[in-house]
Design a protein around this motif. Structure first.
Motif, PDB file in Angstrom:
ATOM      1  N   PRO A 423       0.816  -1.213   0.000  1.00 24.34           N
ATOM      2  CA  PRO A 423       0.000   0.000   0.000  1.00 24.34           C
ATOM      3  C   PRO A 423       0.852   1.267   0.000  1.00 24.34           C
ATOM      4  CG  PRO A 423      -0.766  -1.567   1.656  1.00 24.34           C
ATOM      5  CD  PRO A 423       0.571  -2.047   1.171  1.00 24.34           C
ATOM      6  N   VAL A 424       0.492   2.203  -0.854  1.00 25.99           N
ATOM      7  CA  VAL A 424       1.160   3.504  -0.927  1.00 25.99           C
ATOM      8  C   VAL A 424       0.295   4.581  -0.280  1.00 25.99           C
ATOM      9  CG1 VAL A 424       2.086   5.249  -2.502  1.00 25.99           C
ATOM     10  CG2 VAL A 424       2.401   2.817  -3.010  1.00 25.99           C
ATOM     11  N   LEU A 425      -1.013   4.486  -0.485  1.00 24.58           N
ATOM     12  CA  LEU A 425      -1.960   5.468   0.059  1.00 24.58           C
ATOM     13  C   LEU A 425      -3.122   4.736   0.723  1.00 24.58           C
ATOM     14  CD1 LEU A 425      -2.169   7.858  -3.043  1.00 24.58           C
ATOM     15  CD2 LEU A 425      -0.878   8.292  -0.948  1.00 24.58           C
ATOM     16  N   ASN A 426      -3.782   5.420   1.637  1.00 21.74           N
ATOM     17  CA  ASN A 426      -5.040   4.962   2.248  1.00 21.74           C
ATOM     18  C   ASN A 426      -4.886   3.790   3.210  1.00 21.74           C
ATOM     19  OD1 ASN A 426      -6.466   6.901   0.877  1.00 21.74           O
ATOM     20  ND2 ASN A 426      -7.302   5.527  -0.658  1.00 21.74           N
ATOM     21  N   TYR A 427      -3.689   3.546   3.704  1.00 25.06           N
ATOM     22  CA  TYR A 427      -3.520   2.445   4.652  1.00 25.06           C
ATOM     23  C   TYR A 427      -2.728   2.955   5.847  1.00 25.06           C
ATOM     24  CZ  TYR A 427      -2.330  -2.134   6.589  1.00 25.06           C
ATOM     25  OH  TYR A 427      -2.190  -3.223   7.416  1.00 25.06           O
ATOM     26  N   THR A 428      -3.367   2.983   7.010  1.00 21.86           N
ATOM     27  CA  THR A 428      -2.700   3.433   8.220  1.00 21.86           C
ATOM     28  C   THR A 428      -3.223   2.643   9.410  1.00 21.86           C
ATOM     29  OG1 THR A 428      -2.193   5.365   9.610  1.00 21.86           O
ATOM     30  CG2 THR A 428      -4.383   5.283   8.626  1.00 21.86           C
ATOM     31  N   ASP A 429      -2.323   2.329  10.337  1.00 17.62           N
ATOM     32  CA  ASP A 429      -2.687   1.587  11.549  1.00 17.62           C
ATOM     33  C   ASP A 429      -3.346   0.246  11.228  1.00 17.62           C
ATOM     34  OD1 ASP A 429      -1.732   3.677  13.149  1.00 17.62           O
ATOM     35  OD2 ASP A 429      -3.643   4.725  13.040  1.00 17.62           O
ATOM     36  N   GLY A 430      -2.995  -0.327  10.071  1.00 21.25           N
ATOM     37  CA  GLY A 430      -3.477  -1.656   9.738  1.00 21.25           C
ATOM     38  C   GLY A 430      -4.930  -1.726   9.324  1.00 21.25           C
ATOM     39  N   ASN A 431      -5.494  -0.639   8.792  1.00 25.21           N
ATOM     40  CA  ASN A 431      -6.908  -0.681   8.398  1.00 25.21           C
ATOM     41  C   ASN A 431      -7.221   0.384   7.362  1.00 25.21           C
ATOM     42  OD1 ASN A 431      -7.738   1.876   9.800  1.00 25.21           O
ATOM     43  ND2 ASN A 431      -7.082   0.720  11.600  1.00 25.21           N
ATOM     44  N   LEU A 432      -8.469   0.342   6.889  1.00 26.74           N
ATOM     45  CA  LEU A 432      -8.990   1.304   5.914  1.00 26.74           C
ATOM     46  C   LEU A 432      -9.973   2.279   6.562  1.00 26.74           C
ATOM     47  CD1 LEU A 432      -9.706  -0.993   2.812  1.00 26.74           C
ATOM     48  CD2 LEU A 432      -7.752   0.527   3.160  1.00 26.74           C
ATOM     49  N   ASP A 433      -9.826   2.548   7.836  1.00 26.23           N
ATOM     50  CA  ASP A 433     -10.779   3.422   8.516  1.00 26.23           C
ATOM     51  C   ASP A 433     -10.851   4.804   7.877  1.00 26.23           C
ATOM     52  OD1 ASP A 433     -11.257   1.328  10.195  1.00 26.23           O
ATOM     53  OD2 ASP A 433     -10.361   2.244  11.981  1.00 26.23           O
ATOM     54  N   ALA A 434      -9.704   5.340   7.457  1.00 29.39           N
ATOM     55  CA  ALA A 434      -9.712   6.651   6.811  1.00 29.39           C
ATOM     56  C   ALA A 434     -10.530   6.613   5.536  1.00 29.39           C
ATOM     57  CB  ALA A 434      -8.281   7.103   6.514  1.00 29.39           C
ATOM     58  N   VAL A 435     -10.406   5.532   4.776  1.00 30.19           N
ATOM     59  CA  VAL A 435     -11.187   5.388   3.549  1.00 30.19           C
ATOM     60  C   VAL A 435     -12.681   5.399   3.860  1.00 30.19           C
ATOM     61  CG1 VAL A 435     -11.706   3.855   1.612  1.00 30.19           C
ATOM     62  CG2 VAL A 435      -9.345   4.140   2.378  1.00 30.19           C
ATOM     63  N   GLY A 436     -13.067   4.677   4.911  1.00 36.79           N
ATOM     64  CA  GLY A 436     -14.477   4.647   5.291  1.00 36.79           C
ATOM     65  C   GLY A 436     -15.012   6.018   5.609  1.00 36.79           C
ATOM     66  N   ASP A 437     -14.240   6.808   6.351  1.00 34.18           N
ATOM     67  CA  ASP A 437     -14.682   8.163   6.684  1.00 34.18           C
ATOM     68  C   ASP A 437     -14.796   9.025   5.435  1.00 34.18           C
ATOM     69  OD1 ASP A 437     -14.785   7.475   9.322  1.00 34.18           O
ATOM     70  OD2 ASP A 437     -12.918   8.462   9.891  1.00 34.18           O
ATOM     71  N   ALA A 472     -19.825  -3.347   1.838  1.00 34.13           N
ATOM     72  CA  ALA A 472     -21.245  -3.571   2.144  1.00 34.13           C
ATOM     73  C   ALA A 472     -21.549  -4.992   2.597  1.00 34.13           C
ATOM     74  CB  ALA A 472     -22.091  -3.243   0.915  1.00 34.13           C
ATOM     75  N   ARG A 473     -20.531  -5.881   2.628  1.00 26.41           N
ATOM     76  CA  ARG A 473     -20.812  -7.263   3.012  1.00 26.41           C
ATOM     77  C   ARG A 473     -19.781  -7.852   3.967  1.00 26.41           C
ATOM     78  NH1 ARG A 473     -19.941 -11.387  -1.614  1.00 26.41           N
ATOM     79  NH2 ARG A 473     -17.815 -11.124  -0.793  1.00 26.41           N
ATOM     80  N   ASP A 474     -18.494  -7.759   3.638  1.00 22.68           N
ATOM     81  CA  ASP A 474     -17.484  -8.540   4.348  1.00 22.68           C
ATOM     82  C   ASP A 474     -16.822  -7.822   5.511  1.00 22.68           C
ATOM     83  OD1 ASP A 474     -17.940 -10.561   2.568  1.00 22.68           O
ATOM     84  OD2 ASP A 474     -16.212 -10.126   1.302  1.00 22.68           O
ATOM     85  N   ARG A 475     -16.763  -6.509   5.463  1.00 16.98           N
ATOM     86  CA  ARG A 475     -16.008  -5.797   6.501  1.00 16.98           C
ATOM     87  C   ARG A 475     -16.662  -6.051   7.862  1.00 16.98           C
ATOM     88  NH1 ARG A 475     -14.246  -0.389   8.507  1.00 16.98           N
ATOM     89  NH2 ARG A 475     -12.001  -0.350   8.177  1.00 16.98           N
ATOM     90  N   PRO A 476     -15.879  -6.430   8.867  1.00 13.84           N
ATOM     91  CA  PRO A 476     -16.488  -6.804  10.148  1.00 13.84           C
ATOM     92  C   PRO A 476     -17.102  -5.641  10.921  1.00 13.84           C
ATOM     93  CG  PRO A 476     -14.089  -6.854  10.290  1.00 13.84           C
ATOM     94  CD  PRO A 476     -14.425  -6.660   8.848  1.00 13.84           C
ATOM     95  N   ARG A 477     -16.757  -4.408  10.575  1.00 15.58           N
ATOM     96  CA  ARG A 477     -17.288  -3.265  11.316  1.00 15.58           C
ATOM     97  C   ARG A 477     -17.404  -2.070  10.379  1.00 15.58           C
ATOM     98  NH1 ARG A 477     -12.839  -0.034  12.529  1.00 15.58           N
ATOM     99  NH2 ARG A 477     -10.842  -1.075  12.109  1.00 15.58           N
ATOM    100  N   ASP A 478     -18.219  -1.113  10.802  1.00 12.48           N
ATOM    101  CA  ASP A 478     -18.360   0.159  10.073  1.00 12.48           C
ATOM    102  C   ASP A 478     -18.630  -0.058   8.592  1.00 12.48           C
ATOM    103  OD1 ASP A 478     -17.844   1.520  12.434  1.00 12.48           O
ATOM    104  OD2 ASP A 478     -15.684   1.562  12.077  1.00 12.48           O
ATOM    105  N   ARG A 479     -19.522  -0.991   8.296  1.00  9.65           N
ATOM    106  CA  ARG A 479     -19.857  -1.248   6.899  1.00  9.65           C
ATOM    107  C   ARG A 479     -20.781  -0.176   6.344  1.00  9.65           C
ATOM    108  NH1 ARG A 479     -20.306  -6.871   8.528  1.00  9.65           N
ATOM    109  NH2 ARG A 479     -22.546  -6.589   8.764  1.00  9.65           N
ATOM    110  N   LEU A 480     -20.763  -0.038   5.021  1.00 14.59           N
ATOM    111  CA  LEU A 480     -21.810   0.697   4.326  1.00 14.59           C
ATOM    112  C   LEU A 480     -22.993  -0.236   4.129  1.00 14.59           C
ATOM    113  CD1 LEU A 480     -19.754   2.337   1.414  1.00 14.59           C
ATOM    114  CD2 LEU A 480     -20.384   3.406   3.560  1.00 14.59           C
ATOM    115  N   THR A 481     -24.179   0.310   4.047  1.00  8.52           N
ATOM    116  CA  THR A 481     -25.305  -0.519   3.625  1.00  8.52           C
ATOM    117  C   THR A 481     -25.183  -0.777   2.134  1.00  8.52           C
ATOM    118  OG1 THR A 481     -26.760   1.335   3.068  1.00  8.52           O
ATOM    119  CG2 THR A 481     -26.764   0.573   5.379  1.00  8.52           C
ATOM    120  N   VAL A 482     -25.827  -1.830   1.675  1.00  6.95           N
ATOM    121  CA  VAL A 482     -25.833  -2.104   0.241  1.00  6.95           C
ATOM    122  C   VAL A 482     -26.409  -0.915  -0.512  1.00  6.95           C
ATOM    123  CG1 VAL A 482     -26.835  -3.565  -1.552  1.00  6.95           C
ATOM    124  CG2 VAL A 482     -25.922  -4.605   0.523  1.00  6.95           C
ATOM    125  N   GLU A 483     -27.459  -0.319   0.042  1.00  2.22           N
ATOM    126  CA  GLU A 483     -28.080   0.835  -0.621  1.00  2.22           C
ATOM    127  C   GLU A 483     -27.106   2.015  -0.733  1.00  2.22           C
ATOM    128  OE1 GLU A 483     -31.414  -1.546   1.296  1.00  2.22           O
ATOM    129  OE2 GLU A 483     -29.377  -0.921   1.832  1.00  2.22           O
TER     130      GLU A 483
END
Length: 575
Positions: A423-437, A472-483
């Motif tokens: 990963p070059v961008l969007n990966y910090t502290d071992g997760n994609l939390d920033a991407v989710g926000d 919308a399906r696999d992420r164990p937390r802070d998922r988006l809804t399918v909609e």
């Protein structure tokens, strides 16, 4: 009147963000004609029981400018539910062009977007000079999806200013007037906007920053005013500091972007990612975009759905190739499969490579982009949000071995076909939390997949599939809804570019749809293929779980297989 096609009994997620519902969807004459219970005669039916039915995906950030002239399918985007693409992003493209500047534009695209110049030279048939003529040439091609484009700053600057423009010399008032006239003609001919790049990371193949990188405000506003006067079009850019190369740049960029958007009352959309040089700057930019939005100023960050990564392997590139032992052994002169065979047959060579690799920590390229601390097994199916415990360094520590030894072991996996994720961008502290926000922010637009680009480095055209399967399906937390996920890549992206006739499953909208087995939706590992003109190679990625893709009421793909239908068209202007 008989319907041409009816999708029966699927779970319809209509693109607006409204709750899913079970319904039939009918298509006639290339548009959606009914959603609900559909009766009456039908020429073809698709049973969608147990499947998700969505609008076709609208991908607003691609670089198919050259590929669109020779590839009817626009792979790999067509394998990921995409039925509309927008190209001409980041200020690079192939029109306008003087007859003696073809190779210069190829070098510009190759340098910025890692599309092999030899393939572009072999594949493009230069049937145009002006931007309008470029659109006319595209209009004669058959495609599986609709495509729109933007007027790119680099070619415009080079066309008007020649070498002065290529060298990023300041534009005179006369230059700006001439560039604005070309952009005006391009928008009037059907372009969906104007694009530019200001990041120092974007350079032509000769190392020069792309034309427009240092454009002053009089140039940017002089061109941007065309969109305001015409009342249409998007101003798209890769801003200065986008990759953390200038920590003071992002807020300066936001200042002029905000003033430009307010002055012309047109959307200004810019690339936004999390970077390691300034890991929290993206929050400030989102806040500033939110403030602008509250004032009615259309500044729209464009965000990715996962890490922006380098895919390392024998078929692409990897840090061991930077060692002196690699060079001395002449491995770089061999095809990748012969490299693998030789290393596997010579344990002493492998040991020397590993020993030499320990000195790479001081190499700025390796330490910055390809260090075992930030390299992860990709796997098949691929994992794009690995925990920090999955780094090569962490895995090696758990086994009590040298991380470079494990790196070589992993690279040799599957006969040397294995790929590792750096990963070059969007990966910090071992997760994609920033991407989710970033994805959830009300001003953000989903994009940056770069379909058609970075052919030998990564393959992110599949992010539509990833958004739905992971977020919308696999992420164990802070998922988006399918909609939410479907809305982000259909109605929301279409609306940003003024494509008001698509992105929604409702009567009167363009008849684009996907029938998806969400439980089975899964990315495959990217693979290297040699299918570009002249036999040049690129990475592509396919997916399982798409039962059908429909474009303008015609089934274009069934279970990933091309049906031969070519209902795509060139999009000219907002609608």
């Amino acid at each position: 009147m008989a319907h041409d096609l009816v999708i029966r009994g699927g779970t319809v997620v209509d693109g607006t963000g409204a709750p899913a519902r079970t319904a039939d969807v009918a298509f006639t004459g290339g548009v959606v004609t009914e959603v609900g219970r559909v009766d009456g005669p039908v020429r073809r039916e698709i049973d969608a029981d147990g499947a998700l039915v969505t609008p076709g995906f609208v991908d607003i950030h691609t670089h198919y400018d050259g590929q669109a002239t020779w590839d009817e399918q626009l792979t790999p985007s067509c394998w990921h539910g995409v039925t509309t693409v927008v190209m001409g992003n980041c200020g690079v493209g192939f029109a306008p062009v003087a007859p003696d500047r073809h190779e210069w534009l190829i070098g510009l695209m190759e340098g910025v977007e890692d599309i092999p110049g030899a393939a572009l030279s072999a594949g493009i048939r230069w049937e145009w000079e002006s931007f309008g003529e470029f659109l006319d040439a595209l209009d004669t091609k058959r495609h599986v999806m609709d495509l729109g484009t933007q007027v790119p700053h680099g070619p415009v600057r080079g066309y008007v200013m020649g070498e002065r423009g290529a060298r990023n010399e300041p534009a005179t008032p006369e230059d700006i007037e001439a560039m604005a006239a070309i952009v005006r003609a391009g928008i009037e001919a059907g372009a969906l906007g104007f694009s530019t790049s200001r990041t120092l990371a974007h350079r032509a193949i000769d190392g020069e920053p792309v034309p427009g990188t240092f454009a002053a405000e009089d140039e940017l506003f002089g061109i941007g005013r065309v969109l305001g006067e015409l009342g249409t079009g998007v101003f798209e850019l890769a801003p200065a500091g986008a990759l953390g190369e200038d920590l003071a740049a992002p807020e300066r960029e936001m200042d002029w972007m905000r003033r430009l958007a307010a002055a012309i009352d047109r959307p200004v959309t810019f690339a936004l990612s999390q970077n390691n040089a300034d890991p929290t700057s993206w929050r400030r930019l989102l806040d500033l975009a939110g403030e602008a939005h509250a004032e009615g100023v259309p500044v729209r960050p464009q965000v990715h759905g996962r890490t922006v990564s380098l895919l390392l392997g024998f078929q692409t590139f990897h840090p061991l190739a930077f060692t002196a032992v690699w060079q001395q052994a002449g491995l770089g002169l061999l095809p990748w499969h012969e490299q693998v065979a030789r290393i596997e047959a010579d344990p002493d060579l492998a040991a020397r490579l590993i020993a030499d690799a320990t000195g790479l920590a001081d190499d700025p390229v390796v330490s910055g982009f390809m260090h075992p601390d930030r390299i992860f097994p990709l796997g098949d199916p691929p994992v794009y949000e690995p925990g920090s415990e999955r780094s090569v360094t962490a895995l090696a520590a758990a086994r009590g071995i040298d991380p470079w030894a494990l790196l070589l072991e992993l690279l040799l996996g599957d006969g040397g076909r294995e790929l590792l994720n750096a990963p070059v961008l969007n990966y910090t502290d071992g997760n994609l939390d920033a991407v989710g926000d970033m994805l959830r922010h009300p001003t953000s637009a989903f994009g940056l997949g770069d379909g058609g680009a970075h052919a030998g480095q990564t393959c992110d055209a599949s992010t539509t599939t990833f958004l739905l399967s992971h977020w919308a399906r696999d992420r164990p937390r802070d998922r988006l809804t399918v909609e939410e996920a479907v809305h982000k890549m259909t109605h929301a992206t279409a609306s940003l570019y003024g494509l008001g006739d698509r992105g929604v499953l409702a009567p009167g909208y363009v008849g684009d749809a996907n029938v998806i087995d969400l439980d089975r939706l899964q990315l495959r590992r990217p693979e290297l293929v040699r299918d570009l003109p002249g036999g040049a190679s690129r990475l592509v990625q396919q997916a399982d779980g798409y039962r059908h893709t429909i474009k303008s009421g015609q089934v274009t793909f069934t279970a990933g297989e091309d049906t031969g239908a070519r209902p795509g068209a060139l999009l000219r202007g907002a609608r």
